[in-house]
Structure formats: C-alpha cells, structure tokens
Design a protein around this motif. Structure first.
Motif, PDB file in Angstrom:
ATOM      1  N   LEU A   1       0.834  -1.207   0.000  1.00 34.82           N
ATOM      2  CA  LEU A   1       0.000   0.000   0.000  1.00 34.82           C
ATOM      3  C   LEU A   1       0.870   1.260   0.000  1.00 34.82           C
ATOM      4  N   ALA A   2       1.873   1.286   0.874  1.00 34.82           N
ATOM      5  CA  ALA A   2       2.764   2.447   0.943  1.00 34.82           C
ATOM      6  C   ALA A   2       3.596   2.567  -0.332  1.00 34.82           C
TER       7      ALA A   2
ATOM      8  N   ASN B   1       2.762   1.667  -3.355  1.00 35.72           N
ATOM      9  CA  ASN B   1       1.894   2.213  -4.400  1.00 35.72           C
ATOM     10  C   ASN B   1       1.682   3.712  -4.196  1.00 35.72           C
ATOM     11  N   TYR B   2       1.531   4.117  -2.955  1.00 37.99           N
ATOM     12  CA  TYR B   2       1.353   5.531  -2.632  1.00 37.99           C
ATOM     13  C   TYR B   2       2.581   6.327  -3.053  1.00 37.99           C
ATOM     14  N   LEU B   3       3.767   5.829  -2.691  1.00 36.67           N
ATOM     15  CA  LEU B   3       5.004   6.534  -3.021  1.00 36.67           C
ATOM     16  C   LEU B   3       5.290   6.546  -4.518  1.00 36.67           C
TER      17      LEU B   3
ATOM     18  N   ASN C   1       2.908   6.549  -6.871  1.00 41.69           N
ATOM     19  CA  ASN C   1       1.792   7.157  -7.586  1.00 41.69           C
ATOM     20  C   ASN C   1       2.131   8.592  -8.004  1.00 41.69           C
TER      21      ASN C   1
ATOM     22  N   SER D   1       0.250  10.836  -9.120  1.00 49.57           N
ATOM     23  CA  SER D   1      -0.793  11.819  -8.800  1.00 49.57           C
ATOM     24  C   SER D   1      -0.731  12.289  -7.343  1.00 49.57           C
ATOM     25  N   VAL D   2       0.066  11.604  -6.514  1.00 51.97           N
ATOM     26  CA  VAL D   2       0.233  12.031  -5.125  1.00 51.97           C
ATOM     27  C   VAL D   2       1.310  13.115  -5.104  1.00 51.97           C
TER      28      VAL D   2
ATOM     29  N   ARG E   1       3.320  15.376   0.046  1.00 50.77           N
ATOM     30  CA  ARG E   1       2.598  14.364   0.831  1.00 50.77           C
ATOM     31  C   ARG E   1       3.433  13.097   0.981  1.00 50.77           C
ATOM     32  N   LYS E   2       4.190  12.774  -0.054  1.00 53.25           N
ATOM     33  CA  LYS E   2       5.103  11.627   0.039  1.00 53.25           C
ATOM     34  C   LYS E   2       6.196  11.921   1.061  1.00 53.25           C
TER      35      LYS E   2
ATOM     36  N   LEU F   1       4.982  11.453   4.542  1.00 52.02           N
ATOM     37  CA  LEU F   1       4.930  10.052   4.951  1.00 52.02           C
ATOM     38  C   LEU F   1       6.295   9.589   5.448  1.00 52.02           C
TER      39      LEU F   1
ATOM     40  N   ASP G   1      12.079   8.863  -7.404  1.00 52.67           N
ATOM     41  CA  ASP G   1      11.246   7.675  -7.658  1.00 52.67           C
ATOM     42  C   ASP G   1      12.030   6.386  -7.451  1.00 52.67           C
TER      43      ASP G   1
END
Length: 105
Positions: free
Chosen positions: A29-30, A32-34, A36, A38-39, A43-44, A47, A70
């Motif tokens: 989950l994390a 995918n968030y990192l 992404n 579009s995030v 915000r990354k 986290l 990335d």
C-alpha cells in the motif's frame, strides 16, 4: 552513508532508520502511494518524515531523495547492504550449520 554513520558513532541508529524506511517501502500500500505520480511530492515527503520521526536527519534526507528520484523501492536493498557492512565491521559472519545429530537449544 555507512562511513558517515561510523564516523558519528550512529551505526545502530542508522540501521534502525533504514529498516523502518525499508519496511514502509516494502509495504504494498505504501509502495503504491510513493510510486503514484498523482500524489503530490510534499505528501510523500510527509509520509517518510513521519516514519523517520526521531531518526537521523540525514536518513530523512536520504528518504526524501529516494522519493524525489522515484527510487523508494531501493530502500530495502540499501538497508540490506548497510546491514552487510555493519556485520562485516563487527566481525559477524552468517553461516549455515549442518550436523549429523540434532543440536540442543
């Protein structure tokens, strides 16, 4: 990173920070968030800053650099390499032992 931690006497703290970062980057989950696009980057950063709160400031900088480039997925490998260097520094070797008879605990 290892040389910096060695000079400052913070090898164990760095290992803990890298392990926490690797755990987050290894969580699907994390991860995918990192990854992404579009995030928003801030915000990354928030986290990884939260994960490394109380850790080495340089570890947070490294985490932010990995996110910015990335490359957060490389955190696990970095933690593994650091652990290998730490074991070598301390003269610890990992071995597999095979015996003809069971060993008692």
């Amino acid at each position: 990173v290892f040389d910096l931690a060695k000079q400052r006497g913070t090898l164990d703290a760095w290992q803990a920070d890298l392990d926490r970062l690797a755990a987050v980057a290894g969580d699907p989950l994390a991860a995918n968030y990192l990854a992404n696009p579009s995030v928003p980057r801030d915000r990354k950063f928030a986290l990884v800053d939260k994960v490394l709160a109380g850790g080495q400031p340089e570890a947070r900088n490294l985490a932010r650099l990995l996110v910015e480039r990335d490359r957060a997925g490389d955190a696990s490998r970095i933690a593994e390499l650091f652990a290998d260097l730490l074991r070598a520094e301390r003269g610890i070797a990992i071995a597999e032992v095979t015996t003809a008879e069971p060993l008692s605990p």
